[in-house]
Scaffold this motif. Structure first.
Motif, PDB file in Angstrom:
ATOM      1  N   PHE A 167       0.971  -1.090  -0.117  1.00 32.67           N
ATOM      2  CA  PHE A 167      -0.067  -0.030  -0.168  1.00 32.67           C
ATOM      3  C   PHE A 167       0.766   1.224   0.114  1.00 32.67           C
ATOM      4  O   PHE A 167       0.476   2.155  -0.703  1.00 32.67           O
ATOM      5  N   ALA A 168       2.031   1.178   0.862  1.00 30.71           N
ATOM      6  CA  ALA A 168       2.856   2.480   0.808  1.00 30.71           C
ATOM      7  C   ALA A 168       3.836   2.762  -0.267  1.00 30.71           C
ATOM      8  O   ALA A 168       4.483   3.690  -0.185  1.00 30.71           O
ATOM      9  N   TRP A 169       3.870   1.595  -1.250  1.00 28.63           N
ATOM     10  CA  TRP A 169       5.179   2.121  -2.007  1.00 28.63           C
ATOM     11  C   TRP A 169       4.934   3.247  -3.001  1.00 28.63           C
ATOM     12  O   TRP A 169       6.046   4.047  -3.314  1.00 28.63           O
ATOM     13  N   PRO A 170       3.701   3.868  -3.305  1.00 29.10           N
ATOM     14  CA  PRO A 170       3.703   5.173  -4.002  1.00 29.10           C
ATOM     15  C   PRO A 170       4.363   6.007  -3.498  1.00 29.10           C
ATOM     16  O   PRO A 170       4.607   7.044  -4.101  1.00 29.10           O
ATOM     17  N   VAL A 171       4.361   6.053  -2.152  1.00 31.51           N
ATOM     18  CA  VAL A 171       5.371   7.103  -1.308  1.00 31.51           C
ATOM     19  C   VAL A 171       6.524   7.350  -1.909  1.00 31.51           C
ATOM     20  O   VAL A 171       6.954   8.407  -1.985  1.00 31.51           O
ATOM     21  N   LEU A 172       7.445   6.254  -2.379  1.00 35.87           N
ATOM     22  CA  LEU A 172       8.749   6.247  -2.811  1.00 35.87           C
ATOM     23  C   LEU A 172       8.700   7.165  -4.166  1.00 35.87           C
ATOM     24  O   LEU A 172       9.702   7.768  -4.629  1.00 35.87           O
ATOM     25  N   LEU A 173       7.764   7.175  -4.857  1.00 38.04           N
ATOM     26  CA  LEU A 173       7.550   7.822  -6.168  1.00 38.04           C
ATOM     27  C   LEU A 173       7.008   9.283  -6.049  1.00 38.04           C
ATOM     28  O   LEU A 173       7.791  10.168  -6.598  1.00 38.04           O
ATOM     29  N   MET A 174       6.274   9.501  -5.005  1.00 34.52           N
ATOM     30  CA  MET A 174       5.392  10.859  -4.863  1.00 34.52           C
ATOM     31  C   MET A 174       6.183  11.703  -4.051  1.00 34.52           C
ATOM     32  O   MET A 174       6.132  12.954  -4.285  1.00 34.52           O
ATOM     33  N   TYR A 175       6.891  11.192  -2.798  1.00 33.14           N
ATOM     34  CA  TYR A 175       7.400  12.250  -1.944  1.00 33.14           C
ATOM     35  C   TYR A 175       8.772  12.499  -2.246  1.00 33.14           C
ATOM     36  O   TYR A 175       9.473  11.766  -3.198  1.00 33.14           O
ATOM     37  N   GLY A 176       9.175  13.550  -1.809  1.00 34.81           N
ATOM     38  CA  GLY A 176      10.476  14.289  -2.161  1.00 34.81           C
ATOM     39  C   GLY A 176      10.663  15.620  -1.629  1.00 34.81           C
ATOM     40  O   GLY A 176       9.870  15.908  -0.673  1.00 34.81           O
ATOM     41  N   THR A 177      11.408  16.367  -2.424  1.00 38.49           N
ATOM     42  CA  THR A 177      11.677  17.776  -2.043  1.00 38.49           C
ATOM     43  C   THR A 177      10.576  18.603  -2.898  1.00 38.49           C
ATOM     44  O   THR A 177      10.437  18.498  -4.193  1.00 38.49           O
ATOM     45  N   ARG A 178       9.967  19.528  -2.193  1.00 38.19           N
ATOM     46  CA  ARG A 178       8.935  20.304  -2.943  1.00 38.19           C
ATOM     47  C   ARG A 178       9.409  21.975  -2.858  1.00 38.19           C
ATOM     48  O   ARG A 178       9.772  22.491  -1.730  1.00 38.19           O
ATOM     49  N   SER A 179       9.361  22.608  -3.918  1.00 40.59           N
ATOM     50  CA  SER A 179       9.846  24.102  -4.022  1.00 40.59           C
ATOM     51  C   SER A 179       8.725  24.666  -3.576  1.00 40.59           C
ATOM     52  O   SER A 179       7.475  24.650  -3.908  1.00 40.59           O
ATOM     53  N   ILE A 180       9.039  25.724  -2.650  1.00 43.64           N
ATOM     54  CA  ILE A 180       8.245  26.720  -1.995  1.00 43.64           C
ATOM     55  C   ILE A 180       8.893  28.010  -2.419  1.00 43.64           C
ATOM     56  O   ILE A 180      10.030  28.279  -2.548  1.00 43.64           O
ATOM     57  N   VAL A 181       7.847  29.276  -1.953  1.00 43.74           N
ATOM     58  CA  VAL A 181       8.559  30.443  -1.970  1.00 43.74           C
ATOM     59  C   VAL A 181       8.189  31.238  -0.462  1.00 43.74           C
ATOM     60  O   VAL A 181       7.088  31.135  -0.086  1.00 43.74           O
ATOM     61  N   VAL A 182       9.139  31.697   0.095  1.00 46.18           N
ATOM     62  CA  VAL A 182       8.945  32.047   1.699  1.00 46.18           C
ATOM     63  C   VAL A 182       9.167  33.512   1.292  1.00 46.18           C
ATOM     64  O   VAL A 182      10.116  33.911   1.069  1.00 46.18           O
ATOM     65  N   GLN A 183       8.320  34.097   2.239  1.00 48.01           N
ATOM     66  CA  GLN A 183       8.100  35.697   2.318  1.00 48.01           C
ATOM     67  C   GLN A 183       8.965  35.827   3.648  1.00 48.01           C
ATOM     68  O   GLN A 183       8.384  35.805   4.665  1.00 48.01           O
ATOM     69  N   VAL A 184      10.380  36.449   3.666  1.00 47.30           N
ATOM     70  CA  VAL A 184      10.864  36.606   4.852  1.00 47.30           C
ATOM     71  C   VAL A 184      10.907  38.013   5.190  1.00 47.30           C
ATOM     72  O   VAL A 184      11.523  38.431   6.333  1.00 47.30           O
ATOM     73  N   ALA A 185      10.578  38.993   4.522  1.00 49.45           N
ATOM     74  CA  ALA A 185      10.151  40.328   4.662  1.00 49.45           C
ATOM     75  C   ALA A 185       9.033  40.976   3.552  1.00 49.45           C
ATOM     76  O   ALA A 185       8.680  40.358   2.852  1.00 49.45           O
ATOM     77  N   PRO A 186       8.535  42.160   4.137  1.00 47.77           N
ATOM     78  CA  PRO A 186       7.681  42.441   3.160  1.00 47.77           C
ATOM     79  C   PRO A 186       7.732  42.780   1.647  1.00 47.77           C
ATOM     80  O   PRO A 186       6.860  42.164   0.825  1.00 47.77           O
ATOM     81  N   GLN A 187       8.993  42.532   1.326  1.00 41.64           N
ATOM     82  CA  GLN A 187       9.089  42.986  -0.018  1.00 41.64           C
ATOM     83  C   GLN A 187      10.256  41.805  -0.815  1.00 41.64           C
ATOM     84  O   GLN A 187      10.661  41.977  -1.639  1.00 41.64           O
ATOM     85  N   ILE A 188      10.309  40.782   0.198  1.00 37.34           N
ATOM     86  CA  ILE A 188      11.633  40.074  -0.020  1.00 37.34           C
ATOM     87  C   ILE A 188      10.724  38.450  -0.006  1.00 37.34           C
ATOM     88  O   ILE A 188      10.467  38.002   1.057  1.00 37.34           O
ATOM     89  N   PHE A 189      11.078  37.664  -1.149  1.00 32.91           N
ATOM     90  CA  PHE A 189      10.939  36.397  -1.226  1.00 32.91           C
ATOM     91  C   PHE A 189      11.723  35.607  -1.599  1.00 32.91           C
ATOM     92  O   PHE A 189      12.622  35.968  -2.618  1.00 32.91           O
ATOM     93  N   VAL A 190      11.893  34.448  -0.812  1.00 31.71           N
ATOM     94  CA  VAL A 190      13.292  33.304  -1.086  1.00 31.71           C
ATOM     95  C   VAL A 190      12.643  32.291  -1.565  1.00 31.71           C
ATOM     96  O   VAL A 190      11.661  31.727  -0.898  1.00 31.71           O
TER      97      VAL A 190
END
Length: 428
Positions: A167-190
């Motif tokens: 049942f759990a084997w699809p996790v090996l395919l689908m999970y990993g690193t996901r890219s996100i955008v983090v707002q660290v300041a009002p006008q700064i996105f990292v």
């Protein structure tokens, strides 16, 4: 004048220092701030669970393996403890590592393997709990049918693990690193990275179907457990009611028999008084001396016959009484074990319930987490990891409900204390 000059210089240095901060520096400051405000409560909680889970489950495995008789109950308890121990050793350090590297996670293989192990171990535990509930159902509600053997119980545990892996084997395919955008300041996105369903499967039909199936399977497992234990509770309640009625009827019957015996005894006593003693009665055709001898022989024979009959009746009653007492003790033991395993199941369901809600929210509102305050994110993070309680709570529950387990744990602690004292670990 000097103080004003010093203040201006310090202010200029602060401004220059702020100007020199890169986006990466601000990102790290933001991560440290998030860790302190969001993750610290969960971090402390997980460390406590790590200590409790390692010690508690190791103790359960040792005590039940070395001190309990070979029964299906023993097999399932040891299997649960092993699954919980491995889960604690894999999942808990993984969660600590993920919180320490929040938004900067880049190890995709680690994410896949750790999540796969967590899914597999949790599903295996759920399958084992269903097997326990089924075993309890047949022992309580169908005691005359053929019961599960120790060998078959071991096979069921292994089959459950295999089903969990499939049942759990699809996790090996689908999970990993996901890219996100983090707002660290009002006008700064990292840009940042987290361990979750990776970019290739993010918001796709595959991830939605897998999440939905996971929820359905876990919810169905909970429903099966609730139904089985409900049937067990109903059966036990019927037995208790029947036992009370039987006891009441038996008490009334015994009273009637005692009253009848008292009346018969009184009638017999009055009859003997009216007839006189056996020596006062002469049998026709026999002299007085022979009559006395015959009377004594008849009395002796009667006494022996009555004594033998009373002895037989007494032995029969004693055998029946002992058998009834053994059945009662066995029934109480089964009910007590069933209660303990029922509470284990309740803890399992309640510990996963917040996670079910969070997964459902992720499906319905993917951006819900980003709109939360720091306090809301801290609460979210804590309940997201509430299922870890299930890995550590069972040993505590056994300690409260099993006197034998408490005694054996006490013996283990005494042996450890003596060992450390002999090795002079404490410096005494």
């Amino acid at each position: 004048m000097t103080n004003i000059l010093s203040h201006n210089i310090t202010q200029m240095m602060d401004v220059n220092f702020t100007k020199k901060l890169t986006d990466e520096d601000k990102f790290q400051i933001y991560i440290d701030d998030v860790f302190g405000k969001v993750y610290i409560p969960s971090y402390i909680f997980i460390i406590l669970m790590l200590v409790l889970g390692c010690f508690g489950n190791t103790t359960v495995i040792y005590v039940f393996y070395s001190k309990w008789h070979k029964t299906t109950y023993r097999v399932f308890i040891i299997a649960l403890a092993i699954l919980d121990l491995v889960n604690v050793l894999v999942t808990v350090p993984s969660e600590l590592y993920l919180m320490q590297n929040a938004f900067k996670f880049s190890n995709e293989v680690f994410c896949k393997v750790s999540r796969f192990c967590t899914f597999t171990l949790n599903i295996s535990s759920a399958f084992t709990l269903i097997s326990i509930a089924g075993d309890r159902y047949f022992r309580v509600c169908r005691p005359l049918q053929k019961q599960l053997s120790v060998k078959k119980a071991k096979i069921i545990v292994l089959v459950g693990i295999i089903i969990a892996i499939v049942f759990a084997w699809p996790v090996l395919l689908m999970y990993g690193t996901r890219s996100i955008v983090v707002q660290v300041a009002p006008q700064i996105f990292v840009p940042g990275h987290i361990c979750m369903i990776n970019d290739a499967f993010k918001y796709t039909a595959y991830s939605l179907v897998f999440s939905a199936i996971t929820l359905i399977v876990m919810f169905s497992s909970d429903c099966i457990l609730i139904i089985l234990y409900s049937l067990i509770v109903v059966n036990i309640r019927r037995r208790v009611v029947f036992s009370l009625k039987t006891s009441r009827i038996k008490t009334q019957t015994d009273k009637k028999q005692r009253d009848k015996a008292a009346v018969e005894s009184k009638v017999q006593s009055d009859l003997l008084k009216s007839l006189g003693t056996p020596t006062d009665v002469e049998l026709k055709g026999y002299p007085q001396e022979k009559t006395n001898v015959i009377g004594m022989m008849d009395a002796t024979a009667y006494d022996k016959s009555e004594s033998s009959e009373n002895c037989t009746k007494s032995n029969s009653r004693e055998i029946i009484s002992n058998s009834s007492q053994n059945e009662k003790i066995q029934s109480e033991r089964v009910h007590k074990v069933t209660l303990m395993l029922f509470l284990v199941t309740v803890i399992f369901i309640l510990s996963f319930l917040p996670l079910y809600v969070i997964v459902f929210i992720r499906i319905v509102q993917p951006n819900h987490y980003n709109n939360l305050t720091f306090e809301g994110k801290a609460t979210y993070s804590f309940f997201q990891r509430s299922f870890i309680i299930n890995m550590c709570a069972n040993p505590v529950l056994y300690g409260f409900l099993s006197k034998k387990f408490r005694m054996e744990c006490g013996n283990v602690l005494k042996r450890l204390w003596n060992y450390f004292q002999n090795k002079n670990v404490f410096g005494t």
